[in-house]
Design a protein around this motif. Structure first.
Motif, short mmCIF file in Angstrom:
data_model
loop_
_atom_site.label_atom_id
_atom_site.label_comp_id
_atom_site.label_asym_id
_atom_site.label_seq_id
_atom_site.Cartn_x
_atom_site.Cartn_y
_atom_site.Cartn_z
N ALA A 476 26.44 -25.46 -59.30
CA ALA A 476 25.65 -24.71 -60.28
C ALA A 476 24.64 -25.61 -61.00
O ALA A 476 23.51 -25.19 -61.28
CB ALA A 476 26.57 -24.03 -61.29
N THR A 477 25.06 -26.83 -61.31
CA THR A 477 24.14 -27.74 -62.02
C THR A 477 22.97 -28.17 -61.14
O THR A 477 21.96 -28.65 -61.65
CB THR A 477 24.88 -29.00 -62.51
N ARG A 478 23.11 -27.99 -59.84
CA ARG A 478 22.03 -28.34 -58.91
C ARG A 478 21.20 -27.12 -58.54
O ARG A 478 20.20 -27.25 -57.80
CB ARG A 478 22.61 -28.97 -57.65
N ALA A 481 17.23 -23.11 -62.34
CA ALA A 481 17.59 -22.79 -63.72
C ALA A 481 17.90 -21.33 -63.91
O ALA A 481 18.78 -20.96 -64.71
CB ALA A 481 16.44 -23.22 -64.65
N GLU A 483 19.49 -19.37 -62.02
CA GLU A 483 20.81 -19.01 -61.49
C GLU A 483 21.95 -19.76 -62.18
O GLU A 483 23.12 -19.41 -62.02
CB GLU A 483 20.87 -19.32 -59.98
N ARG A 484 21.60 -20.79 -62.92
CA ARG A 484 22.61 -21.74 -63.40
C ARG A 484 23.66 -21.09 -64.28
O ARG A 484 24.86 -21.28 -64.09
CB ARG A 484 21.91 -22.88 -64.14
N SER A 485 23.24 -20.30 -65.27
CA SER A 485 24.19 -19.71 -66.21
C SER A 485 25.18 -18.80 -65.51
O SER A 485 26.39 -18.87 -65.76
CB SER A 485 23.42 -18.93 -67.28
N ARG A 487 26.12 -18.82 -62.38
CA ARG A 487 27.00 -19.57 -61.48
C ARG A 487 28.02 -20.39 -62.26
O ARG A 487 29.16 -20.57 -61.81
CB ARG A 487 26.16 -20.45 -60.55
N LEU A 488 27.66 -20.88 -63.43
CA LEU A 488 28.62 -21.61 -64.27
C LEU A 488 29.71 -20.66 -64.77
O LEU A 488 30.90 -21.04 -64.80
CB LEU A 488 27.90 -22.26 -65.44
N ALA A 519 26.91 -29.33 -67.53
CA ALA A 519 25.74 -28.48 -67.72
C ALA A 519 24.92 -28.88 -68.93
O ALA A 519 23.90 -28.25 -69.23
CB ALA A 519 26.19 -27.02 -67.84
#
Length: 590
Positions: A476-478, A481, A483-485, A487-488, A519
């Motif tokens: 997720a950190t990769r 931006a 999608e990040r939230s 996926r975390l 994150a």
């Protein structure tokens, strides 16, 4: 506050027999069960490895079963002795039990190339071979040593060299300081002796100064150091931890008694060969440079033995340790201990009848005998992989030969784990170890694949859920931006589910907090509360301490932060976490 993440187990859970091979077990619990169908040679290939477990330790060995049981039982007796001496024999224990691995002889031990990242043996002269490995890990401390003792050769022979490995060497008798003079075959002619006598004399080491240091002594010393750092974590000076360990290294155990404090084997030989060590250089830390006069485990034993057993010096020792624990620099702490010259004279004169020991008797049920079982071949394949975990994942940050060699060892280790996972596709233990290794090495896709292979068979396997969540966090950190939230959040759901299934899992608590740190997000209070529980379970581990200390500093809880960080920032050993701990400590107010 809603306790939706941090659960506390109200009853003891029945743990699978392989639990200690794949994860930590709390002191007092057991992983070995005697109910159900046990593996047999007809359907499972057995190994020559065995596992012995007591309420406070688990030991793995390929050696003699009786010797393995005795080793585990003696460690349990040592744990009780230390607990009784410190007045906590009946205190509740939330820490994770120590895992010990016994490895053949010194050569076999050295071939493993176990790098001590968070503990150092010495600095001692090269004659004091290092046959002990210690790693205070986030999920419980790990110890490894040899099955055989090792001959410490202070002065080499002019004849045939002594065999490196040996047996015995438990306690040095008072006559240890006598010198035995043997004839020098070089000064004899073959014609003056019978041929077989001359050949025998040629095999005898000449003018050699050596003695056997038992494997048990290294194990007991390491175990005692770990006990102090676990139950009484503080900023100890290294010389004190070394001497404290050596004081229990000569432990003699019977069915209902233990003795400690005896003169170690080779003590008088070491003192005569190397001479005294200046006490002022001990107190100011000069001994850590490895330069000048030789510092040995036996010098540490003599100093701590005096301070521990002397009615005059023991109160000063307590005041000195309190001063160091509260962050005093070496010079100020030494002043609390008293006049260094006076202490130096007392140490030099500490010999003969003054070298006392103590015996403690106890009801036999206070140190129960271990349960022993033989491991399957698949289980045995896990032992080396888990032992090497701490020594292979982290590599030196600076470019150079050391880093290249460490990367090569890690690559070979990962390839071996991958081969084992392929060879035993139906055994979740190997997939779990591979998942952990891949995630810790920063290979989230490979980690996720290994975790999902276990979950396909066991959807509620807590460790697989944790590693799946950890892998998804890294991915997720990769991610972009946008999608990040999302996926975390998905990654954390797996970690939270693992915590609900196993509230005692420190792995889930660490993973939950790390999902915010990775994150770049501020961790919620409940995640910090989980870190408190991790530190309580593995007090000797520097990693969780520094992570918790950082959170406490950010919340301006300076008193708690200092208490948490001092054992790492001013601790006895150099660790990768120490520079961060020092910087964080500087941000706190007294």
């Amino acid at each position: 506050m809603m306790r939706w993440l941090l659960f506390v187990a109200g009853t003891a859970l029945s743990l699978p027999a392989h639990a200690q091979l794949t994860g930590p077990v709390k002191n007092g619990d057991t992983t070995i069960t005697v109910t159900g169908v046990r593996p047999s040679r007809s359907n499972v290939e057995m190994s020559d490895w065995r596992m012995a477990e007591t309420p406070h330790v688990v030991v793995f060995s390929q050696g003699d079963e009786k010797a393995l049981a005795q080793t585990a039982h003696n460690l349990e007796k040592l744990h009780f002795l230390l607990s009784a001496l410190h007045g906590r024999a009946d205190e509740p224990d939330e820490t994770i039990k120590v895992a010990v691995t016994m490895i053949g002889d010194a050569g076999s031990f050295e071939q493993l190339q176990l790098t001590d990242l968070r503990w150092q043996y010495g600095p001692f002269p090269t004659a004091f071979a290092k046959t002990i490995y210690y790693d205070p890990r986030d999920e419980g401390s790990v110890l490894a040593t040899t099955e055989d003792g090792v001959n410490l050769i202070l002065q080499p022979s002019r004849g045939r060299p002594t065999n490196r490995n040996c047996a015995g060497g438990d306690v040095g008798p008072p006559l240890d300081n006598l010198i035995v003079v043997r004839p020098d075959p070089a000064g004899l002619s073959q014609g003056s002796l019978e041929p077989d006598v001359f050949d025998i004399l040629q095999q005898i080491p000449v003018n050699e100064i050596a003695f056997c240091q038992s494997a048990a002594s290294r194990l007991y010393a390491g175990f005692a150091q770990n006990y102090l750092m676990t139950y009484y974590p503080a900023a100890y000076p290294r010389w004190f931890l070394q001497g404290f360990g050596e004081m229990f290294a000569t432990m003699v155990a019977g069915d209902d008694f233990v003795e400690y404090g005896q003169v170690p084997t080779g003590f008088f030989k070491v003192m005569e060969h190397y001479g005294d060590y200046p006490v002022p250089h001990i107190l100011n830390g000069r001994y850590l440079s490895g330069k000048g006069r030789a510092w040995t485990p036996y010098h540490a034993w003599r100093l701590v033995h005096l301070l521990y057993f002397s009615d005059e010096w023991k109160p000063r020792l307590r005041a000195y340790l309190d001063s160091v624990a509260n962050g005093a620099d070496p010079q100020r702490a030494a002043g609390v201990l008293g006049d260094a010259g006076q202490l130096h004279r007392a140490v030099i004169n500490y010999r003969g009848r003054k070298l006392q020991a103590e015996r403690m008797t106890f009801p036999v049920e206070r140190a129960p005998a271990p349960v022993v079982r033989r491991l399957t071949r698949a289980e045995a394949e896990l032992i080396r992989g888990r032992l090497e975990l701490g020594a292979r994942i982290e590599v030196p940050a600076d470019s150079g030969r050391d880093r290249s060699a460490a990367l090569a060892r890690r690559s070979a280790w990962l390839n071996r784990l991958r081969e084992n996972a392929t060879r035993f596709p139906d055994l979740s233990e190997h997939q779990l170890l591979l998942a952990e290794a891949e995630c810790r090495a920063g290979n989230p896709a490979e980690c996720l694949s290994a975790a999902e292979r276990v979950l396909a068979r066991s959807p509620s396997d807590t460790r697989s859920l944790v590693w799946k969540g950890t892998a998804m966090t890294q991915l997720a950190t990769r991610a972009p931006a946008s999608e990040r939230s999302r996926r975390l959040e998905e990654a954390r759901r797996h970690i939270i589910r693992a915590n609900r299934l196993d509230p005692e899992s420190t792995l889930a608590l660490i993973a939950y907090h790390d999902s915010f740190a990775a994150a770049g997000e501020r961790a919620p209070d409940i995640a910090v509360e989980g870190l408190f529980k991790v530190v309580q379970s593995a007090p000797a581990a520097p990693g969780p301490r520094v992570t918790l200390g950082k959170e406490l500093v950010q919340r301006e809880l300076d008193a708690e932060a200092r208490k948490t960080l001092l054992p790492v920032a001013r601790g006895a050993f150099e660790t990768p976490e120490q520079p961060t701990a020092i910087a964080l400590l500087a941000d706190t107010r007294r």
